[in-house]
Design a protein around this motif. Structure first.
Motif, PDB file in Angstrom:
ATOM      1  N   ALA A   1       0.843  -1.192   0.000  1.00  0.00           N
ATOM      2  CA  ALA A   1       0.000   0.000   0.000  1.00  0.00           C
ATOM      3  C   ALA A   1       0.880   1.244   0.000  1.00  0.00           C
ATOM      4  N   ARG A   2       1.940   1.211   0.790  1.00  0.00           N
ATOM      5  CA  ARG A   2       2.763   2.412   0.920  1.00  0.00           C
ATOM      6  C   ARG A   2       3.432   2.802  -0.393  1.00  0.00           C
ATOM      7  N   VAL A   3       4.049   1.841  -1.056  1.00  0.00           N
ATOM      8  CA  VAL A   3       4.723   2.197  -2.295  1.00  0.00           C
ATOM      9  C   VAL A   3       3.716   2.664  -3.342  1.00  0.00           C
TER      10      VAL A   3
ATOM     11  N   GLU B   1       1.818  10.178  -4.631  1.00  0.00           N
ATOM     12  CA  GLU B   1       2.290  11.373  -3.951  1.00  0.00           C
ATOM     13  C   GLU B   1       3.387  12.047  -4.782  1.00  0.00           C
ATOM     14  N   ASP B   2       4.234  11.233  -5.385  1.00  0.00           N
ATOM     15  CA  ASP B   2       5.341  11.790  -6.171  1.00  0.00           C
ATOM     16  C   ASP B   2       4.870  12.338  -7.512  1.00  0.00           C
ATOM     17  N   ARG B   3       3.812  11.746  -8.031  1.00  0.00           N
ATOM     18  CA  ARG B   3       3.192  12.229  -9.264  1.00  0.00           C
ATOM     19  C   ARG B   3       4.060  12.061 -10.515  1.00  0.00           C
ATOM     20  N   GLN B   4       5.349  12.312 -10.407  1.00  0.00           N
ATOM     21  CA  GLN B   4       6.194  12.435 -11.585  1.00  0.00           C
ATOM     22  C   GLN B   4       6.082  11.256 -12.540  1.00  0.00           C
ATOM     23  N   ASP B   5       6.279  10.061 -12.022  1.00  0.00           N
ATOM     24  CA  ASP B   5       6.299   8.878 -12.880  1.00  0.00           C
ATOM     25  C   ASP B   5       4.958   8.651 -13.558  1.00  0.00           C
ATOM     26  N   ILE B   6       3.909   8.839 -12.794  1.00  0.00           N
ATOM     27  CA  ILE B   6       2.572   8.611 -13.352  1.00  0.00           C
ATOM     28  C   ILE B   6       2.272   9.650 -14.429  1.00  0.00           C
ATOM     29  N   LEU B   7       2.637  10.871 -14.131  1.00  0.00           N
ATOM     30  CA  LEU B   7       2.450  11.948 -15.093  1.00  0.00           C
ATOM     31  C   LEU B   7       3.152  11.616 -16.411  1.00  0.00           C
ATOM     32  N   GLU B   8       4.355  11.134 -16.285  1.00  0.00           N
ATOM     33  CA  GLU B   8       5.143  10.800 -17.462  1.00  0.00           C
ATOM     34  C   GLU B   8       4.464   9.707 -18.279  1.00  0.00           C
TER      35      GLU B   8
ATOM     36  N   GLU C   1       0.290  10.417 -26.704  1.00  0.00           N
ATOM     37  CA  GLU C   1       0.705  10.532 -28.103  1.00  0.00           C
ATOM     38  C   GLU C   1      -0.033   9.548 -29.006  1.00  0.00           C
ATOM     39  N   GLU C   2      -0.524   8.475 -28.396  1.00  0.00           N
ATOM     40  CA  GLU C   2      -1.210   7.465 -29.198  1.00  0.00           C
ATOM     41  C   GLU C   2      -2.713   7.576 -29.068  1.00  0.00           C
ATOM     42  N   GLU C   3      -3.367   7.052 -30.058  1.00  0.00           N
ATOM     43  CA  GLU C   3      -4.823   7.101 -30.096  1.00  0.00           C
ATOM     44  C   GLU C   3      -5.446   5.963 -29.289  1.00  0.00           C
ATOM     45  N   GLY C   4      -6.554   6.206 -28.628  1.00  0.00           N
ATOM     46  CA  GLY C   4      -7.361   5.130 -28.056  1.00  0.00           C
ATOM     47  C   GLY C   4      -6.914   4.610 -26.695  1.00  0.00           C
ATOM     48  N   VAL C   5      -7.534   3.506 -26.317  1.00  0.00           N
ATOM     49  CA  VAL C   5      -7.313   2.949 -24.989  1.00  0.00           C
ATOM     50  C   VAL C   5      -6.037   2.100 -24.968  1.00  0.00           C
ATOM     51  N   LYS C   6      -5.168   2.381 -24.012  1.00  0.00           N
ATOM     52  CA  LYS C   6      -3.927   1.625 -23.860  1.00  0.00           C
ATOM     53  C   LYS C   6      -3.948   0.878 -22.532  1.00  0.00           C
ATOM     54  N   VAL C   7      -3.353  -0.307 -22.519  1.00  0.00           N
ATOM     55  CA  VAL C   7      -3.311  -1.098 -21.289  1.00  0.00           C
ATOM     56  C   VAL C   7      -1.868  -1.474 -20.966  1.00  0.00           C
ATOM     57  N   HIS C   8      -1.454  -1.220 -19.731  1.00  0.00           N
ATOM     58  CA  HIS C   8      -0.125  -1.636 -19.281  1.00  0.00           C
ATOM     59  C   HIS C   8      -0.294  -2.561 -18.093  1.00  0.00           C
ATOM     60  N   ILE C   9       0.208  -3.761 -18.234  1.00  0.00           N
ATOM     61  CA  ILE C   9      -0.063  -4.773 -17.218  1.00  0.00           C
ATOM     62  C   ILE C   9       1.170  -5.067 -16.375  1.00  0.00           C
ATOM     63  N   GLY C  10       1.042  -4.875 -15.081  1.00  0.00           N
ATOM     64  CA  GLY C  10       2.058  -5.287 -14.110  1.00  0.00           C
ATOM     65  C   GLY C  10       3.464  -4.867 -14.473  1.00  0.00           C
ATOM     66  N   MET C  11       4.325  -5.848 -14.701  1.00  0.00           N
ATOM     67  CA  MET C  11       5.725  -5.570 -14.934  1.00  0.00           C
ATOM     68  C   MET C  11       5.993  -4.821 -16.235  1.00  0.00           C
ATOM     69  N   GLU C  12       5.006  -4.703 -17.064  1.00  0.00           N
ATOM     70  CA  GLU C  12       5.191  -3.917 -18.280  1.00  0.00           C
ATOM     71  C   GLU C  12       5.436  -2.451 -17.945  1.00  0.00           C
ATOM     72  N   ASN C  13       4.987  -2.039 -16.780  1.00  0.00           N
ATOM     73  CA  ASN C  13       5.161  -0.640 -16.387  1.00  0.00           C
ATOM     74  C   ASN C  13       6.610  -0.339 -16.047  1.00  0.00           C
ATOM     75  N   ARG C  14       7.083   0.772 -16.558  1.00  0.00           N
ATOM     76  CA  ARG C  14       8.436   1.207 -16.221  1.00  0.00           C
ATOM     77  C   ARG C  14       8.549   1.550 -14.737  1.00  0.00           C
TER      78      ARG C  14
ATOM     79  N   LYS D   1       8.488   1.413 -11.112  1.00  0.00           N
ATOM     80  CA  LYS D   1       8.578   0.238 -10.230  1.00  0.00           C
ATOM     81  C   LYS D   1       7.472   0.177  -9.202  1.00  0.00           C
ATOM     82  N   GLU D   2       7.067   1.336  -8.718  1.00  0.00           N
ATOM     83  CA  GLU D   2       6.088   1.342  -7.627  1.00  0.00           C
ATOM     84  C   GLU D   2       4.763   0.705  -8.016  1.00  0.00           C
ATOM     85  N   ILE D   3       4.485   0.661  -9.304  1.00  0.00           N
ATOM     86  CA  ILE D   3       3.180   0.137  -9.694  1.00  0.00           C
ATOM     87  C   ILE D   3       3.312  -1.112 -10.550  1.00  0.00           C
TER      88      ILE D   3
END
Lengths: 346, 346
Positions: A255-257, A263-270, A277-290, A292-294
């Motif tokens: 929960a904390r991470v 709270e940091d916002r930066q990574d999510i914002l990025e 830049e891309e059209e439509g709905v995009k899905v990023h699953i688990g480890m696909e995310n750059r 680390k916290e998510i």
DNA sequence: GATAGCACTCGGGATGTTAGAGTGCTAATT
DNA sequence: AATTAGCACTCTAACATCCCGAGTGCTATC
């Protein structure tokens, strides 16, 4: 004996596992799957298929005597190939509309309502990033003398978003001068997008050689500050608190991470900025995310538009075990609704 | 035999219990207290005193064979009578200054830095609410015609806070007209506070009976929208994620309601708004808080000022088991710093 | 190829036990 | 009269043990 398409059956079983797990958060055993198919396939057969799926890296065991759980790769296949599109119910749609379309008097409350709507409908965290002024249509600019060293620059987009910047100057520009510049710009920039403005003015400056030159020069200098035409990118979110009831976050450290990322916002914002830049709905699953916290979460994003121009993004973040169909659908729907709400007024 | 002041000793022991508990989060036993007094008082005596303190409602048992834990009432006595003021170290002070005084280009990033500073220094959640425009000194107003039905009203406070509102009108006011009104207002409102403006204009309207009347009437009407001189109150906070490591929040349900309170904002905003009316550092302990979600927390608030005028509030929220001395001190210090950062420029 | 049967594995809940920290009370001491 | 030492008592947290049941993998059979 009739031949059964093995591949087809594998997919059906994977679907069943994923859906059942999403629903219950419990590892899925062979009996349950068999049951779901009204015992038309025996548990033993299903066990064999499961072994294959596991070998293919689509599902795993938490431990040897437990049922199966989808892996990120499993979710990915599910989302790409197996998911059947799901529509929001009439009630959900009208509930959302009610939240968005009540006259919000500022951008802030609209964004907030929007993130809240996503989280309420999908039970995961809703996220919205502010529209990019740069991609908006120019409507109006006004230069206001505050005192000898400060000038207030107010810009208005066609959809009514207002931004102001205080610019510090060395040269003390008089009110009539500023007024003249304002009038010039309002005429000159009609119908342009904000991100075209600076290059346009520079081009004009090069062409112009006569009396107008010093005037233009002054104007360009005044607007040279890099942030005049771009708004501080803000991130609105809602629903992180209620997410804490998910078994995924029963471990406080998890929960904390997760909360830290917001709270940091930066990574999510990025992340959202890239997806915009891309059209439509995009899905990023688990480890696909750059970020680390998510990496035990999935992120679903969608750009939103004003008059066909992409101008921002919104989406949802929750545990990988989320209702992909519904969330994707909700995010897409809200993208349309937010776009409409911001539509250029003239 | 020399007579020991019983009351005095009780207080010393309560202090020891509170401080030890704040430090360790563990129920405090009689041996530990005895140890802290270098065994000048035996554990047995301390047990007797503890029994008295418990009867007075200042401490409790989690269960019969556990040490003692302060109650809200105990914390209250500690804060009011026993707490010795603590100062921030030079390092802490300069660390804070560094965070606040790096040129923030907008109010938003200043507020954010401020809440972050509080949370970093105190290890509890830092909270800042935006300055109230109503209490600020008038600096400038500008009315800008966007189109036939919309007028942009921009106001600037002496400390450089800018707010804009789009007003919808039925009457199509021309540019020169609006210009005249702006000029009039800028002259008329010089040196006033924003919350005096409306009554002032109404008074003027009553006095005036000649040609100026219809002009004034138009002006007042234009500014009649209730939110023109007040900014959407925003709440900035930071440090909720790191608070999750506290044993107080090892129960996810606790964590959830706490986070929910921040997500809803309303109750917390109200609390700070109320405290703003009073001078100096205020402490609300546990059940003293009206807002149910934070009744196992303490809230410490302080108003902040621009040129001697209270204009906003900031503070900290954390478990009742917090370092009151340090947090109070940090909050007070940041109140000064934020005030200075916002100081009227002219 | 699909299934039934069976031996095996492992986690989690229930239960029991113990060590230790801490109390309250009483009697002795200063 | 206040303080202290001593002791019986209480309760929790930690650890060990046990056992049930869900689930698997393998093999023989249909």
């Amino acid at each position: 004996m009739k031949h059964v398409d093995t591949k087809q059956r594998q997919k059906k079983i994977l679907s069943a596992i994923v859906e059942f797990y999403i629903e219950t958060a419990l590892p899925v055993g062979s009996r349950f799957v068999s049951q779901r198919f009204r015992y038309s396939i025996s548990p033993a057969t299903i066990r064999n298929v499961m072994a294959d799926l596991e070998e293919a890296g689509l599902i795993t065991h938490p431990h040897i005597s437990a049922g199966r759980v989808p892996t990120d790769k499993g979710y990915r296949l599910y989302v790409d190939d197996l998911l059947e599109p799901k529509h929001l119910t009439k009630e959900e749609q009208s509930a959302i509309s009610k939240m968005i379309n009540r006259g919000h008097k500022d951008l802030e409350s609209l964004m907030q309502a929007c993130s809240k709507a996503i989280s309420v409908i999908t039970n995961v965290a809703g996220v919205v990033i502010t529209p990019r002024i740069k991609r908006s249509l120019f409507k109006h600019i006004e230069l206001i003398r505050i005192d000898s060293s400060r000038i207030l620059v107010v810009i208005v987009t066609a959809s009514g978003i207002v931004k102001n910047t205080i610019v510090h100057t060395h040269e003390d520009l008089t009110k009539p001068e500023l007024h003249r510049i304002s009038e010039f710009l309002n005429e000159e920039l009609k119908g342009m997008f904000f991100d075209e403005i600076k290059t346009h003015l520079n081009r004009r400056l090069l062409e112009e050689r006569d009396s107008l030159y010093s005037f233009l020069k002054k104007t360009v200098l005044l607007l040279s500050s890099p942030n005049i035409f771009s708004m501080e990118e803000r991130l609105y979110f809602d629903g992180t608190a209620s997410l804490m009831s998910c078994p995924e976050f029963s471990d406080i450290a998890m929960a904390r991470v997760f909360l830290k990322a917001f709270e940091d916002r930066q990574d999510i914002l990025e992340l959202f900025n890239q997806d915009m830049e891309e059209e439509g709905v995009k899905v990023h699953i688990g480890m696909e995310n750059r970020c680390k916290e998510i990496q035990n979460c999935s992120v679903i994003t969608c750009n939103y538009k004003i008059n066909q121009r992409t101008i921002g993004a919104l989406g949802a973040i929750g545990p990988t075990r989320m209702e992909y169909g519904k969330v994707m659908c909700a995010v897409s729907y809200l993208s349309d609704l937010l776009g409409e709400a911001l539509e250029d007024i003239d």
